[in-house]
Motif scaffolding. Structure first.
Motif, mmCIF file in Angstrom:
data_model
loop_
_atom_site.group_PDB
_atom_site.id
_atom_site.type_symbol
_atom_site.label_atom_id
_atom_site.label_comp_id
_atom_site.label_asym_id
_atom_site.label_seq_id
_atom_site.Cartn_x
_atom_site.Cartn_y
_atom_site.Cartn_z
ATOM 1 N N ARG A 166 44.521 43.436 46.113
ATOM 2 C CA ARG A 166 44.269 43.093 44.586
ATOM 3 C C ARG A 166 42.820 43.378 44.307
ATOM 4 N NH1 ARG A 166 47.014 37.471 45.760
ATOM 5 N NH2 ARG A 166 45.085 36.987 46.110
ATOM 6 N N SER A 180 45.786 39.945 50.320
ATOM 7 C CA SER A 180 45.001 39.674 49.281
ATOM 8 C C SER A 180 43.836 40.830 48.850
ATOM 9 C CB SER A 180 44.346 38.293 49.269
ATOM 10 O OG SER A 180 43.343 38.288 50.256
ATOM 11 N N SER A 230 44.580 31.794 57.423
ATOM 12 C CA SER A 230 45.749 31.887 56.275
ATOM 13 C C SER A 230 46.900 32.700 57.028
ATOM 14 C CB SER A 230 45.051 32.620 55.254
ATOM 15 O OG SER A 230 44.669 34.040 55.721
ATOM 16 N N TYR A 284 49.762 34.056 46.594
ATOM 17 C CA TYR A 284 50.596 34.551 47.827
ATOM 18 C C TYR A 284 50.117 33.640 48.919
ATOM 19 C CZ TYR A 284 49.738 37.514 52.198
ATOM 20 O OH TYR A 284 49.846 37.885 53.158
HETATM 21 O O1 PMV Z 1 45.005 37.857 52.545
HETATM 22 P P1 PMV Z 1 44.901 36.404 53.359
HETATM 23 O O2 PMV Z 1 45.622 36.524 54.668
HETATM 24 O O3 PMV Z 1 43.528 36.057 53.326
HETATM 25 O O4 PMV Z 1 45.517 35.378 52.209
HETATM 26 C C1 PMV Z 1 45.254 34.748 51.079
HETATM 27 C C2 PMV Z 1 45.986 33.672 50.798
HETATM 28 C C3 PMV Z 1 45.206 32.925 49.558
HETATM 29 O O5 PMV Z 1 43.939 33.165 49.290
HETATM 30 C C4 PMV Z 1 45.525 31.406 49.751
HETATM 31 C C5 PMV Z 1 46.120 33.104 48.269
HETATM 32 C C6 PMV Z 1 45.793 34.543 47.434
HETATM 33 O O6 PMV Z 1 46.917 34.770 46.876
HETATM 34 O O7 PMV Z 1 44.936 35.008 47.833
#
Ligand code: PMV
Length: 354
Positions: A164, A161, A214, A21
């Motif tokens: 999930r 993320s 991120s 993502y």
């Molecule tokens: O959910 P965030 O904002 O921490 O973004 C995660 C982004 C990645 O770890 C680089 C990719 C992913 O799908 O987990």
């Protein structure tokens, strides 16, 4: 009277994306520009443990992260708390004489204590485990009657993320198409037993906090990278289907090909961003070369790699035997500097957490 405290503790593992993502189409609701697929780690290794408590004696909502008080005023926390409170149910504990009805939750304040057993914000998806655990424990505390996919849509508003991490095994976050985000949810593809031979090793190249969060990295990529547009439209939709097939069939060669290619494309998008974002370092690149050479010399892939928003390598070994060889290889090429820390043997600038 009114001296009671009611509490719930939950433990949630982190997850690692094998199809990444990267990029939001809606920054407030946290809606992504593409689907993603992840594997959830064993709950005993990298995880967050969160205790949430409620008492009439608490005068405001408060939260402690790794023992330090943090502010809950940010919109991510506020959105999660509001969404959960609006779904709260009745709670009764006859033994303790506690009775909370739906409307009480608006007036009652919460204390939240959360611990990560791994470095925070070092590209090890600490926010994923953190928000998943927060939403799950609050839902239990407040007797929220919703399934895990519905809860995933709330956790998503804390950190994308995180949605999930509500499920074990292999998980897909469907980007959804609705504007309100109600169909941007996580679903389980396979449970943790399906492909239990896999062993995931995390080589901690650096436990320093990353330079570009991120959130700001994604924003800059969405605004400036043409490669991101191409990736989201043309590449990921096909890759997601292929990855689902690979997982279903326990096809390690395809899992490896897809996850390595996807990690490399994500980091290429970062380089294609203006100004460019560098998450991997020389040690990360050396680990990639080592794995690529090994896989080629064996004829069939033994180890897959993927890197998130940081230099740490996530390595997926096809089985235990390969995992042992991989650890030996890492220790040989990145020899230990000190043997004081037995949990994450510090090897060169790489330590291995398992
Ligand atoms: O959910 P965030 O904002 O921490 O973004 C995660 C982004 C990645 O770890 C680089 C990719 C992913 O799908 O987990």
């Amino acid at each position: 009277a009114e001296k009671w405290v009611f509490m719930v503790t939950a433990q949630t593992p982190t997850n690692i994306a094998v199809i990444k993502y990267w990029g939001k189409r809606d920054e407030v609701r946290i809606l992504p520009v593409n689907d993603s697929i992840s594997v959830t780690l064993d709950p005993d290794h990298l995880c967050t443990v969160t205790t949430v408590s409620v008492s009439p004696a608490f005068d405001r909502d408060r939260m402690w992260l790794n023992g330090k008080e943090i502010s809950l005023s940010g919109s991510r926390y506020q959105n999660c708390l509001r969404e959960i409170r609006s779904r709260a149910g009745d709670v009764e504990d006859k033994e303790k004489g506690i009775k909370i009805v739906k409307k009480d939750w608006e007036k009652l304040n919460l204390h939240i204590a959360s611990h990560n057993n791994f470095p925070t914000a070092a590209g090890l998806a600490s926010s994923a485990a953190g928000f998943a655990c927060l939403v799950f424990s609050l839902a239990k505390l407040m007797n929220v009657d919703e399934d895990l996919s519905h809860l995933s849509a709330i956790a998503r508003q804390g950190s994308g993320s995180a949605c999930r991490s509500l499920f074990g095994g292999f998980v897909k976050w469907k980007m959804g198409s609705r504007e309100d985000g109600s169909d941007s949810v996580a679903v389980q593809l396979e449970d943790e037993k399906h492909w239990h031979e896999l062993v995931i090793i995390i080589a901690v190249v650096s436990s320093q906090q990353k330079e570009t969060s991120s959130t700001s990295g994604m924003r800059e990529s969405v605004e400036t990278s043409l490669l991101l547009q191409h990736r989201a439209k043309e590449v990921v939709p096909k890759r997601v289907l292929q990855m689902e097939e690979a997982i279903k069939n326990r096809d390690f060669a395809s899992l490896t090909q897809l996850s390595c290619a996807d990690s490399n494309q994500f980091h290429a998008v970062c380089l294609d961003t203006s100004p460019p974002i560098f998450y991997m370092n020389d040690t990360s690149h050396r680990i990639i070369s080592l794995v690529e050479k090994w896989n080629r010399s064996e004829g069939t892939p033994q180890v897959a790699y993927t890197f998130d928003a940081g230099p740490n390598a996530v390595l997926i070994a096809r089985n235990r035997k390969v995992a042992v060889q991989l650890l030996q290889g890492l220790l040989y090429y990145f020899p230990p500097k000190s043997d004081t820390d037995m949990r994450s043997y510090v090897v060169g600038d790489t330590s291995i957490l398992k």
